[in-house]
Scaffold this motif. Structure first.
Motif, PDB file in Angstrom:
ATOM      1  N   LYS A 107      51.262  53.169  58.389  1.00 27.61           N
ATOM      2  CA  LYS A 107      52.341  53.915  59.021  1.00 27.61           C
ATOM      3  C   LYS A 107      53.190  54.581  57.954  1.00 27.61           C
ATOM      4  O   LYS A 107      53.574  53.979  56.958  1.00 27.61           O
ATOM      5  N   HIS A 108      53.494  55.883  58.122  1.00 25.85           N
ATOM      6  CA  HIS A 108      54.290  56.619  57.151  1.00 25.85           C
ATOM      7  C   HIS A 108      55.765  56.503  57.501  1.00 25.85           C
ATOM      8  O   HIS A 108      56.150  56.553  58.673  1.00 25.85           O
ATOM      9  N   GLN A 137      59.605  57.572  57.930  1.00 23.85           N
ATOM     10  CA  GLN A 137      60.278  58.786  58.367  1.00 23.85           C
ATOM     11  C   GLN A 137      61.435  59.082  57.418  1.00 23.85           C
ATOM     12  O   GLN A 137      62.131  58.179  56.944  1.00 23.85           O
ATOM     13  N   ASN A 163      54.979  56.956  49.821  1.00 16.47           N
ATOM     14  CA  ASN A 163      54.393  56.816  51.144  1.00 16.47           C
ATOM     15  C   ASN A 163      54.960  57.874  52.089  1.00 16.47           C
ATOM     16  O   ASN A 163      54.236  58.507  52.863  1.00 16.47           O
ATOM     17  N   MET A 164      56.276  58.065  52.023  1.00 11.73           N
ATOM     18  CA  MET A 164      56.899  59.079  52.855  1.00 11.73           C
ATOM     19  C   MET A 164      56.406  60.477  52.469  1.00 11.73           C
ATOM     20  O   MET A 164      56.130  61.323  53.326  1.00 11.73           O
ATOM     21  N   GLY A 206      53.048  61.111  53.904  1.00 11.45           N
ATOM     22  CA  GLY A 206      53.129  61.403  55.331  1.00 11.45           C
ATOM     23  C   GLY A 206      53.568  62.825  55.606  1.00 11.45           C
ATOM     24  O   GLY A 206      52.995  63.515  56.463  1.00 11.45           O
ATOM     25  N   LEU A 207      54.587  63.285  54.883  1.00  8.70           N
ATOM     26  CA  LEU A 207      55.064  64.654  55.054  1.00  8.70           C
ATOM     27  C   LEU A 207      53.982  65.661  54.671  1.00  8.70           C
ATOM     28  O   LEU A 207      53.759  66.663  55.349  1.00  8.70           O
ATOM     29  N   ALA A 243      50.713  65.166  54.619  1.00 11.32           N
ATOM     30  CA  ALA A 243      49.617  65.126  55.581  1.00 11.32           C
ATOM     31  C   ALA A 243      49.964  65.902  56.845  1.00 11.32           C
ATOM     32  O   ALA A 243      49.130  66.648  57.385  1.00 11.32           O
ATOM     33  N   SER A 244      51.188  65.752  57.330  1.00 10.41           N
ATOM     34  CA  SER A 244      51.606  66.478  58.533  1.00 10.41           C
ATOM     35  C   SER A 244      51.610  67.979  58.301  1.00 10.41           C
ATOM     36  O   SER A 244      51.184  68.763  59.150  1.00 10.41           O
ATOM     37  N   ASP A 268      48.000  69.377  58.052  1.00  6.96           N
ATOM     38  CA  ASP A 268      47.263  69.427  59.315  1.00  6.96           C
ATOM     39  C   ASP A 268      47.321  70.803  59.957  1.00  6.96           C
ATOM     40  O   ASP A 268      46.370  71.250  60.614  1.00  6.96           O
ATOM     41  N   GLN A 292      49.034  67.318  46.523  1.00  8.00           N
ATOM     42  CA  GLN A 292      48.968  65.948  47.014  1.00  8.00           C
ATOM     43  C   GLN A 292      48.061  65.098  46.137  1.00  8.00           C
ATOM     44  O   GLN A 292      48.386  63.966  45.779  1.00  8.00           O
TER      45      GLN A 292
END
Length: 443
Positions: free
Chosen positions: A2-3, A5, A214-215, A218-219, A221-222, A225, A236
């Motif tokens: 889980k990334h 927020q 980690n955050m 997540g940013l 990767a989003s 996409d 990255q």
């Protein structure tokens, strides 16, 4: 996983300052990142002879007629030729003629392929340095190390595929190891001899860095996409490799476990040779750890081999500083069984004129000079090509810079004509639209 927020109370500036430390370690801060473009298959085109490359680059222009292509009869030729102050003698099983400028490397001549027929396109330091590194003397292009990293990747996911060891900036600066329009993660990572080889590599204290990274992942990767063909993928990967290097790199650059005999072999215990000895020993440890391409610069854009303009004897202290470390590297690779799979390259941007500049010096000379190769499937104790009686021009076995690059790629199982990258509507390659492999140098 889980990334995390992003908190509305966590400022963008503080996030970039903390999470961006890893990227800064890679030297990517403020870089205009290239688009990822097409990806290679990361497999050679044919069976490779070598897995890794160590490139030794001597900035300023080493005189070939005073080192590995001696001309003992220069004083007998008509014109203002300058005889070499170094004595020439035959070394090795085949009686290869070299001078005593590099006595310890000359004693390794049975493991070396001399290329006495090199020639390039420019007599200017910066342009010729770019030519030797990128194949272009006019506009910056991706470097040799970047092409190899792009084509083959790294054998160790915790380390980059391309590392540069240099105390001072060379001619052309970081353009000599830049990825240019190739993905940014193939740019050379710059390390300096000393207590902190790669800056900003120490992990941030406390438990915040893993959460920040980690955050960040997540940013990224989003964002990726919705934008699959952009700069972010290269960035990255750079972050991820940099984070891994925080653990891997300090161990590689820690020589505490090396034996005293090994340190003496490289000249690490001698103040005259310790800097370049550090670079050579680090190079061995890097390729041993899976780094694909390692380059060593002995000097920068000042106080280098270009001092030969005024007096060719300026070559002596420079040679003294690197002769033993290079010979130690060759011997160490060989005794560890690494020389067969590691291609060692020795080169400069050009040579020096056989004719005198003033009364004691030599000028730039790109029409004929010497490089050498060792290991990586090359012949041992072999001489390729020849220059005329004065060393002024190539008369046999011509090897242009493009040919040199094609030959290096060939050792790694890469066809220089097939290794291309689409940029601005056309396919580019390291050798432009030229280049022939010097097949004769391979065993």
């Amino acid at each position: 996983m889980k990334h995390l927020q992003a908190s509305p109370h966590f400022s963008r500036r503080s996030f970039l300052r903390s999470g961006g430390a890893a990227a800064a370690a890679m030297g990517f801060g403020g870089h205009a990142f290239a688009r990822m473009g097409p990806k290679p298959e990361l497999v050679p085109h044919f069976a490779p002879r070598a897995k890794n490359v160590i490139m030794i680059f001597l900035s300023g222009g080493v005189s070939h007629v005073d080192s590995f292509d001696p001309k003992p009869d220069l004083d007998k030729l008509e014109g203002k030729y300058l005889p070499s102050p170094w004595e020439a003698s035959r070394k090795g099983k085949n009686g290869t003629l070299t001078t005593d400028l590099f006595p310890e490397v000359s004693n390794c001549i049975d493991d070396i392929t001399l290329i006495r027929s090199m020639h390039g396109d420019h007599n200017n330091h910066t342009a010729a340095t770019l030519g030797m590194h990128t194949g272009s003397v006019t506009s910056p292009r991706p470097s040799l190390g970047s092409w190899i990293s792009y084509a083959l990747g790294t054998s160790n996911p915790n380390l980059p595929g391309h590392i540069v060891l240099s105390k001072e900036p060379s001619y052309a600066g970081s353009l000599a190891w830049d990825s240019n329009f190739l993905p940014a993660n193939h740019q050379g990572v710059h390390a300096r001899p000393g207590v902190e080889p790669i800056r900003n590599l120490k992990p941030i204290r406390g438990a915040t860095q893993p959460a920040l990274l980690n955050m960040l992942a997540g940013l990224n990767a989003s964002h990726a996409d919705t934008r699959p063909d952009n700069d972010l993928l290269a960035r990255q990967q750079s972050f991820e490799t940099a984070a891994s290097m925080e653990l891997a790199a300090p161990t590689i650059f820690d020589f505490a476990r090396e034996s005293q005999a090994t340190k003496e072999l490289y000249g690490l215990t001698n103040s005259a040779t310790e800097t370049f000895a550090w670079q050579c020993l680090a190079a061995r440890r890097l390729v041993e750890s899976g780094v694909r391409f390692v380059e060593l610069f002995d000097t920068g854009s000042h106080n280098n081999w270009d001092g030969a303009h005024g007096n060719i004897l300026s070559h002596q202290p420079l040679a003294n500083a690197i002769d033993r470390p290079i010979a130690g590297l060759l011997k160490d690779l060989k005794q560890r069984g690494l020389l067969d799979e590691t291609l060692v390259i020795w080169c400069s941007e050009f040579g020096r004129t056989p004719r005198a500049e003033g009364s004691k010096g030599r000028n730039h000379h790109s029409k004929a000079f010497t490089t050498w190769l060792a290991g990586g499937g090359t012949k041992r104790g072999y001489v390729h090509g020849a220059t005329d009686e004065s060393g002024s021009k190539v008369i046999e076995g011509h090897v242009h810079t493009h040919d040199f690059h094609a030959t290096i790629l060939h050792a790694l199982g890469l066809d220089h004509k097939r290794l291309t990258y689409r940029h601005n509507g056309r396919d580019f390659r390291l050798t432009d639209v030229a280049g022939n492999v010097a097949h004769e140098v391979f065993a």
